[in-house]
Design a protein around this motif. Structure first.
Motif, PDB file in Angstrom:
ATOM      1  N   GLY A 141       0.837  -1.203   0.000  1.00  0.00           N
ATOM      2  CA  GLY A 141       0.000   0.000   0.000  1.00  0.00           C
ATOM      3  C   GLY A 141       0.868   1.248   0.000  1.00  0.00           C
ATOM      4  O   GLY A 141       2.094   1.169   0.139  1.00  0.00           O
ATOM      5  N   THR A 142       0.211   2.393  -0.155  1.00  0.00           N
ATOM      6  CA  THR A 142       0.940   3.667  -0.245  1.00  0.00           C
ATOM      7  C   THR A 142       1.926   3.654  -1.415  1.00  0.00           C
ATOM      8  O   THR A 142       3.008   4.237  -1.350  1.00  0.00           O
ATOM      9  N   VAL A 143       1.549   2.969  -2.477  1.00  0.00           N
ATOM     10  CA  VAL A 143       2.375   2.932  -3.692  1.00  0.00           C
ATOM     11  C   VAL A 143       2.074   4.207  -4.479  1.00  0.00           C
ATOM     12  O   VAL A 143       0.944   4.425  -4.915  1.00  0.00           O
ATOM     13  N   LEU A 144       3.093   5.046  -4.631  1.00  0.00           N
ATOM     14  CA  LEU A 144       2.864   6.396  -5.182  1.00  0.00           C
ATOM     15  C   LEU A 144       3.328   6.563  -6.616  1.00  0.00           C
ATOM     16  O   LEU A 144       2.975   7.559  -7.261  1.00  0.00           O
TER      17      LEU A 144
ATOM     18  N   ILE B 254      -1.355  -4.376  -5.483  1.00  0.00           N
ATOM     19  CA  ILE B 254      -0.855  -3.025  -5.240  1.00  0.00           C
ATOM     20  C   ILE B 254      -2.030  -2.125  -4.880  1.00  0.00           C
ATOM     21  O   ILE B 254      -3.057  -2.126  -5.577  1.00  0.00           O
ATOM     22  N   VAL B 255      -1.870  -1.362  -3.803  1.00  0.00           N
ATOM     23  CA  VAL B 255      -2.877  -0.385  -3.408  1.00  0.00           C
ATOM     24  C   VAL B 255      -2.214   0.993  -3.410  1.00  0.00           C
ATOM     25  O   VAL B 255      -1.089   1.149  -2.954  1.00  0.00           O
ATOM     26  N   SER B 256      -2.944   1.958  -3.957  1.00  0.00           N
ATOM     27  CA  SER B 256      -2.420   3.319  -4.026  1.00  0.00           C
ATOM     28  C   SER B 256      -3.464   4.268  -3.456  1.00  0.00           C
ATOM     29  O   SER B 256      -4.665   4.026  -3.615  1.00  0.00           O
ATOM     30  N   PRO B 257      -3.037   5.330  -2.782  1.00  0.00           N
ATOM     31  CA  PRO B 257      -4.050   6.264  -2.273  1.00  0.00           C
ATOM     32  C   PRO B 257      -4.765   7.019  -3.390  1.00  0.00           C
ATOM     33  O   PRO B 257      -5.868   7.515  -3.200  1.00  0.00           O
ATOM     34  N   GLY B 258      -4.134   7.091  -4.562  1.00  0.00           N
ATOM     35  CA  GLY B 258      -4.743   7.800  -5.692  1.00  0.00           C
ATOM     36  C   GLY B 258      -4.582   7.013  -6.969  1.00  0.00           C
ATOM     37  O   GLY B 258      -4.206   5.836  -6.947  1.00  0.00           O
ATOM     38  N   LEU B 259      -4.905   7.665  -8.069  1.00  0.00           N
ATOM     39  CA  LEU B 259      -4.850   6.990  -9.368  1.00  0.00           C
ATOM     40  C   LEU B 259      -4.052   7.850 -10.338  1.00  0.00           C
ATOM     41  O   LEU B 259      -4.468   8.969 -10.667  1.00  0.00           O
ATOM     42  N   THR B 260      -2.889   7.345 -10.746  1.00  0.00           N
ATOM     43  CA  THR B 260      -2.118   8.048 -11.770  1.00  0.00           C
ATOM     44  C   THR B 260      -1.904   7.104 -12.946  1.00  0.00           C
ATOM     45  O   THR B 260      -1.918   5.871 -12.785  1.00  0.00           O
ATOM     46  N   THR B 261      -1.699   7.704 -14.110  1.00  0.00           N
ATOM     47  CA  THR B 261      -1.412   6.898 -15.297  1.00  0.00           C
ATOM     48  C   THR B 261      -0.124   6.102 -15.075  1.00  0.00           C
ATOM     49  O   THR B 261      -0.019   4.949 -15.472  1.00  0.00           O
ATOM     50  N   GLY B 262       0.856   6.730 -14.414  1.00  0.00           N
ATOM     51  CA  GLY B 262       2.130   6.050 -14.173  1.00  0.00           C
ATOM     52  C   GLY B 262       1.964   4.774 -13.375  1.00  0.00           C
ATOM     53  O   GLY B 262       2.515   3.727 -13.736  1.00  0.00           O
ATOM     54  N   VAL B 263       1.203   4.839 -12.305  1.00  0.00           N
ATOM     55  CA  VAL B 263       0.999   3.637 -11.484  1.00  0.00           C
ATOM     56  C   VAL B 263       0.197   2.594 -12.268  1.00  0.00           C
ATOM     57  O   VAL B 263       0.515   1.400 -12.245  1.00  0.00           O
ATOM     58  N   ALA B 264      -0.826   3.045 -12.992  1.00  0.00           N
ATOM     59  CA  ALA B 264      -1.651   2.098 -13.757  1.00  0.00           C
ATOM     60  C   ALA B 264      -0.807   1.407 -14.834  1.00  0.00           C
ATOM     61  O   ALA B 264      -0.916   0.187 -15.032  1.00  0.00           O
ATOM     62  N   GLN B 265       0.044   2.162 -15.515  1.00  0.00           N
ATOM     63  CA  GLN B 265       0.883   1.553 -16.556  1.00  0.00           C
ATOM     64  C   GLN B 265       1.906   0.605 -15.952  1.00  0.00           C
ATOM     65  O   GLN B 265       2.171  -0.465 -16.495  1.00  0.00           O
ATOM     66  N   ALA B 266       2.471   0.982 -14.813  1.00  0.00           N
ATOM     67  CA  ALA B 266       3.455   0.107 -14.158  1.00  0.00           C
ATOM     68  C   ALA B 266       2.787  -1.195 -13.711  1.00  0.00           C
ATOM     69  O   ALA B 266       3.387  -2.269 -13.799  1.00  0.00           O
TER      70      ALA B 266
ATOM     71  N   PRO C 142      -2.249  -7.073 -10.030  1.00  0.00           N
ATOM     72  CA  PRO C 142      -3.547  -6.432  -9.788  1.00  0.00           C
ATOM     73  C   PRO C 142      -3.394  -5.120  -9.011  1.00  0.00           C
ATOM     74  O   PRO C 142      -2.596  -5.054  -8.063  1.00  0.00           O
ATOM     75  N   LEU C 143      -4.181  -4.132  -9.407  1.00  0.00           N
ATOM     76  CA  LEU C 143      -4.070  -2.779  -8.835  1.00  0.00           C
ATOM     77  C   LEU C 143      -5.395  -2.343  -8.232  1.00  0.00           C
ATOM     78  O   LEU C 143      -6.451  -2.508  -8.852  1.00  0.00           O
ATOM     79  N   LEU C 144      -5.324  -1.783  -7.034  1.00  0.00           N
ATOM     80  CA  LEU C 144      -6.488  -1.181  -6.382  1.00  0.00           C
ATOM     81  C   LEU C 144      -6.150   0.292  -6.131  1.00  0.00           C
ATOM     82  O   LEU C 144      -5.563   0.639  -5.102  1.00  0.00           O
TER      83      LEU C 144
ATOM     84  N   HIS D  87     -12.202  -1.699 -10.487  1.00  0.00           N
ATOM     85  CA  HIS D  87     -12.191  -1.926  -9.041  1.00  0.00           C
ATOM     86  C   HIS D  87     -11.302  -0.877  -8.390  1.00  0.00           C
ATOM     87  O   HIS D  87     -10.140  -0.721  -8.777  1.00  0.00           O
ATOM     88  N   PHE D  88     -11.860  -0.192  -7.387  1.00  0.00           N
ATOM     89  CA  PHE D  88     -11.182   0.971  -6.828  1.00  0.00           C
ATOM     90  C   PHE D  88     -11.237   0.954  -5.306  1.00  0.00           C
ATOM     91  O   PHE D  88     -12.188   0.457  -4.700  1.00  0.00           O
ATOM     92  N   LYS D  89     -10.223   1.605  -4.722  1.00  0.00           N
ATOM     93  CA  LYS D  89     -10.321   1.978  -3.317  1.00  0.00           C
ATOM     94  C   LYS D  89     -11.141   3.275  -3.295  1.00  0.00           C
ATOM     95  O   LYS D  89     -11.078   4.059  -4.243  1.00  0.00           O
ATOM     96  N   PHE D  90     -11.945   3.485  -2.265  1.00  0.00           N
ATOM     97  CA  PHE D  90     -12.607   4.779  -2.073  1.00  0.00           C
ATOM     98  C   PHE D  90     -11.926   5.408  -0.875  1.00  0.00           C
ATOM     99  O   PHE D  90     -12.054   4.914   0.252  1.00  0.00           O
TER     100      PHE D  90
END
Ligand SMILES: O=C(O)C(=O)C[C@H](O)[C@H](O)COP(=O)(O)O
Length: 204
Positions: A67-70, A86-98, A105-107, A126-129
């Motif tokens: 978690g806290t993957v930025l 992988i859990v991230s506090p937000g959603l960036t193209t960089g994290v999604a592409q990585a 799997p990414l949340l 599928h998302f974290k809120f």
């Protein structure tokens, strides 16, 4: 089924872990798995987090994520350490592409309709809120999920044992995340297992 959905449906709760001592990793993971919680989110908030991921990944039955993957570098380091989601506090193209490049799997965190739409553009459903309570709580997620029939959520941020059931009752919610299961300090494994067992038995 999206692969992240398999992780989100292992149990009703994903414990969010902030572990400061690698020696605590195995006892904490074993206590949580013994209580019925298998998906474990180790936040990259501590210097030893990658070591903790590697240690917890050795525990039978544990499905350990980061978690806290930025950014993409955090993601790659986490996967190399053994993170299986992988859990991230937000959603960036960089994290999604990585995540796509590492086939993990990414949340990602979302807090508004634009975040969700950007995630859908990136092929995610599928998302974290996050931060669930501060971002408006249950009324906000109810309203937000209405236009996005396929989207599924793991609300996280401000949720406790006493409030988890109400969140789990929302049709768009597959699980909730929370740090209440493992308080800071030396782990009391019996207490952690007891809290995990209670969390694993929660129903929506
Ligand atoms: O570290 C991250 O990646 C986060 O996004 C934040 C955590 O998920 C929340 O801080 C957990 O919230 P609490 O259960 O209220 O402690």
């Amino acid at each position: 089924m999206a692969r992240i959905e398999e992780i989100m449906t292992l149990a009703p709760v994903i414990p969010v872990l902030v572990i400061h001592d690698p020696a605590h990793a195995r006892p904490v993971a074993e206590a949580l798995v013994a209580g019925g919680l298998r998906a474990l989110e180790v936040t990259l908030r501590t210097d030893c987090a990658l070591e903790v991921i590697a240690e917890m990944a050795k525990v039978e039955g544990a499905v350990v994520g980061a978690g806290t993957v930025l950014n993409g570098d955090d993601l790659k380091r986490s996967v190399d350490a053994g993170a299986r989601f992988i859990v991230s506090p937000g959603l960036t193209t960089g994290v999604a592409q990585a995540a796509r490049a590492s086939d993990v799997p990414l949340l990602p965190g979302t807090a508004n309709a634009s975040d969700i739409m950007r995630g859908m553009d990136l092929g995610l459903s599928h998302f974290k809120f996050f931060p669930a309570v501060a971002a408006g709580g249950i009324p906000a997620l109810k309203a937000l999920s209405a236009p996005f029939g396929q989207a599924r959520f793991c609300p996280t941020g401000g949720i406790k044992a006493e409030t988890a059931t109400e969140w789990l009752g929302l049709p768009a919610v597959l699980c909730v995340g929370g740090s209440w299961l493992v308080p800071a300090g030396a782990p009391d494994v019996a207490a952690i297992t007891a809290r995990a067992r209670q969390a694993a038995a929660l129903k929506g």
